[in-house]
Design a protein around this motif. Structure first.
Motif, mmCIF file in Angstrom:
data_model
loop_
_atom_site.group_PDB
_atom_site.id
_atom_site.type_symbol
_atom_site.label_atom_id
_atom_site.label_comp_id
_atom_site.label_asym_id
_atom_site.label_seq_id
_atom_site.Cartn_x
_atom_site.Cartn_y
_atom_site.Cartn_z
ATOM 1 N N VAL A 73 0.890 -1.111 -0.087
ATOM 2 C CA VAL A 73 0.027 -0.093 0.092
ATOM 3 C C VAL A 73 0.914 1.239 -0.019
ATOM 4 C CG1 VAL A 73 -1.746 -1.287 1.222
ATOM 5 C CG2 VAL A 73 -0.037 0.155 2.540
ATOM 6 N N ARG A 237 9.157 -3.551 7.355
ATOM 7 C CA ARG A 237 8.635 -2.506 8.440
ATOM 8 C C ARG A 237 9.242 -2.686 9.771
ATOM 9 N NH1 ARG A 237 2.423 -3.869 8.286
ATOM 10 N NH2 ARG A 237 3.075 -5.862 7.988
ATOM 11 N N GLY A 238 9.306 -1.745 10.625
ATOM 12 C CA GLY A 238 9.936 -1.840 11.878
ATOM 13 C C GLY A 238 11.408 -1.714 11.869
ATOM 14 N N GLY A 344 5.187 2.690 18.202
ATOM 15 C CA GLY A 344 3.875 3.426 17.466
ATOM 16 C C GLY A 344 4.247 2.938 15.983
ATOM 17 N N GLU A 345 3.802 4.042 15.015
ATOM 18 C CA GLU A 345 3.884 3.981 13.545
ATOM 19 C C GLU A 345 4.803 4.979 13.181
ATOM 20 O OE1 GLU A 345 4.516 2.989 10.614
ATOM 21 O OE2 GLU A 345 2.481 2.176 10.212
ATOM 22 N N PRO A 348 4.193 5.600 8.129
ATOM 23 C CA PRO A 348 3.024 4.937 7.521
ATOM 24 C C PRO A 348 3.013 4.716 6.107
ATOM 25 C CG PRO A 348 2.534 7.102 8.234
ATOM 26 C CD PRO A 348 3.925 6.891 8.862
ATOM 27 N N ARG A 349 2.493 3.517 5.635
ATOM 28 C CA ARG A 349 2.634 3.238 4.257
ATOM 29 C C ARG A 349 4.057 3.326 3.514
ATOM 30 N NH1 ARG A 349 -2.355 5.950 0.988
ATOM 31 N NH2 ARG A 349 -1.679 4.542 -0.390
ATOM 32 N N CYS A 351 5.389 0.345 2.609
ATOM 33 C CA CYS A 351 5.572 -0.578 1.902
ATOM 34 C C CYS A 351 4.149 -1.410 1.436
ATOM 35 C CB CYS A 351 6.488 -1.777 2.413
ATOM 36 S SG CYS A 351 5.874 -2.665 4.039
#
Lengths: 351, 351
Positions: A73, A237-238, A344-345, A348-349, A351
């Motif tokens: 996304v 992610r992360g 947290g984030e 965002p977005r 990947c």
């Protein structure tokens, strides 16, 4: 059907009644079929896909297969060094490779927003076909849905894939031993900072590009010299920090990392400083973390560095019996600090 | 980990820090892991999934496997008789069954809109787990992405699946012969009209419910009495008309259908008349079209009618040498007309 991606790029796009995606492209009728013929079959063409059934039938040997999936996304859908398309192919190829599998077949499912220019969809599909060819996988089945304007954001892609796991390969947290060596296949935080620099409109002396690539070839080189590869994971992610925390927790071991040994490009480090990010938490899309037996670490490192996607590979730490489930970092100035999982984030977005 | 779906429904939802999806649920960190533990692992629990690697490793015998995928974007996500959840499981199970495969493992990838109530996600996941159990498949791997409010619509689900194709089964358009019998497993247009009646706020004497169900069991019963099943497909988007057109075109045969023999529920027929739909073009989510050798048609029909998902099965037509690629309908009043493929978008976001 033109199966040659390079040549296809030089051909004009076949005339379509529409320049943008309309709801009827997802209706299952004439326009859906035209979209499949003119975009998807045109670039993904292969015997299994061309049968155009709702699924593809594939031959396998007795043994183990891996199944993996990821949705993409990312925003924007075009960014320095790549598009959502190769991200979607490479990501699932890499998830399979991290299972020790040799990826073979992929599915690709598209959720399109009404109004998406067909030319953008075509560029993405061309990128996917090229990425699949580089990775040695075939896209054999798929799906297309269209949602009204404002109910999605341009295009979301979900890929799934299967791969064959050769005998003897076992990627399991329970194989991780104290004393094992922790390695990374190259510089970290490239992908995340490539996306962020576009979003923030930053310009650096050297453009920061995504590191998106297929790691299955690198994994094969590693297995060619060692069967003592106990764990593999790609720190997406992360970032590296979250992945190491996952590994430490699932293996019930501690992990100690030397900050100085973690490779970070100078431009990426600068971008991280400007935007206030710790590179350890920023996403990668073409890197792997390997946990290997210490006696094999040097020879694995040697083959990694000879591979195009492992030139900056490095040994970054060790698995320890102490502080199970906790990742400790020896900082550049000599102190020790706990590296937590991201809470947290951060991005965002991505990947 | 509670693997009993029925019992889980009676348990209180574990306390979460959030009642709705926030961006950090897709960040790959602590909240992502909590979401996986408290929703996905809680209901999908099985040994392969519980390893929580980025892919699942599965044992297969030498032979053929089928791979299929579909994205689900139906609106509303809850509708009479079902949710987007079982639709996503049954849909991929059915695509595999239409390849002659016995579905075994599924992946499930979620794109969540920020603000989605966790309770709604939980209901969907519970429905998916129950559907997987009924179909005899395991959900072994998945992914979760979160996009900001207004960049998606509540939840999109993409499932992919693998199944084993037993020796001797071949579902190919080239197997279709003139004289073959065309069958449908039950009443048509139920799913599409269930969605439309909710959207239009219509109330009928008897509520129209989705027909969403897994057809793999029915297909096994059919193969148990005949190996002369030449083609199978589930008439989803675009309905029976579009599916028959696809079959006629790929087989280069004509198809003749008798309108009177096509089963349609009275309530569905009324709803179609009120809303101006032809049931032949309305989506089904639990029906299959079978093209079989005429000498086996009656015994296949008999086993279909004994199966819970085939009680209204019927022979509806014949494959002919004339008018290749064209579907002709003998109407109730005795005339003949061409049944085209759907050209526009009759019912957006039906699945």
């Amino acid at each position: 059907m033109n199966n040659d991606i390079t040549n296809s790029l030089n051909c004009p796009v076949p005339k379509n009644d529409y320049d943008t995606i309309v709801l009827a492209h997802g209706g299952g009728g004439t326009l859906t079929h035209r979209l499949i013929e003119q975009i998807f079959k045109r670039y993904f063409s292969n015997p299994e896909l061309n049968l155009m059934h709702d699924g593809a039938v594939l031959n396998v040997e007795k043994g183990r297969i891996a199944l993996s999936t990821d949705s993409y996304v990312v925003s924007p859908i075009f960014f320095p060094g790549g598009t959502i398309g190769e991200l979607a192919v490479n990501g699932t190829v890499n998830d399979l490779a991290m299972c020790g599998a040799q990826p073979t077949y992929l599915s690709a499912s598209f959720i399109l927003e009404e109004g998406l220019p067909l030319s953008e969809l075509e560029s993405i599909v061309v990128a996917m076909a090229a990425a699949a060819e580089r990775a040695g996988v075939k896209i054999v089945t798929g799906d297309t849905k269209v949602v009204p304007r404002g109910k999605a954001d341009k295009v979301f892609i979900t890929t799934a894939g299967v791969g064959v796991v050769p005998p003897g390969r076992e990627i399991l947290p329970s194989r991780i031993r104290s004393g094992d060596t922790v390695m990374i296949s190259g510089t970290i935080a490239d992908h995340g900072m490539a996306i962020m620099s576009v979003r923030e409109g930053l310009e650096f002396e050297s453009e920061i590009q995504t590191d998106s690539c297929a790691l299955n070839g690198l994994v094969e080189e590693m297995y060619a010299v060692s069967s003592n590869i106990n764990f593999l994971r790609d720190p997406t992610r992360g970032g590296v920090a979250s992945t190491l925390n996952e590994i430490a927790q699932s293996a019930h071991k501690g992990i100690r990392i030397i900050e100085q040994s973690v490779p970070v490009r100078e431009s990426v480090r600068s971008a991280c400083e400007i935007l206030g990010f710790d590179p350890l938490y920023v996403a990668n899309e073409g890197k792997l973390i390997a946990i290997v037996a210490p006696e094999d670490a040097e020879k694995i490192l040697a083959v990694m560095r000879r591979h195009q996607y492992g030139t900056d590979a490095a040994i970054i730490g060790t698995v320890v019996e102490d502080h199970p489930g906790v990742v400790m970092l020896r900082t550049t100035i000599g102190g020790d600090r706990v590296v937590d999982m991201i809470s947290g984030e951060q991005l965002p977005r991505i990947c």
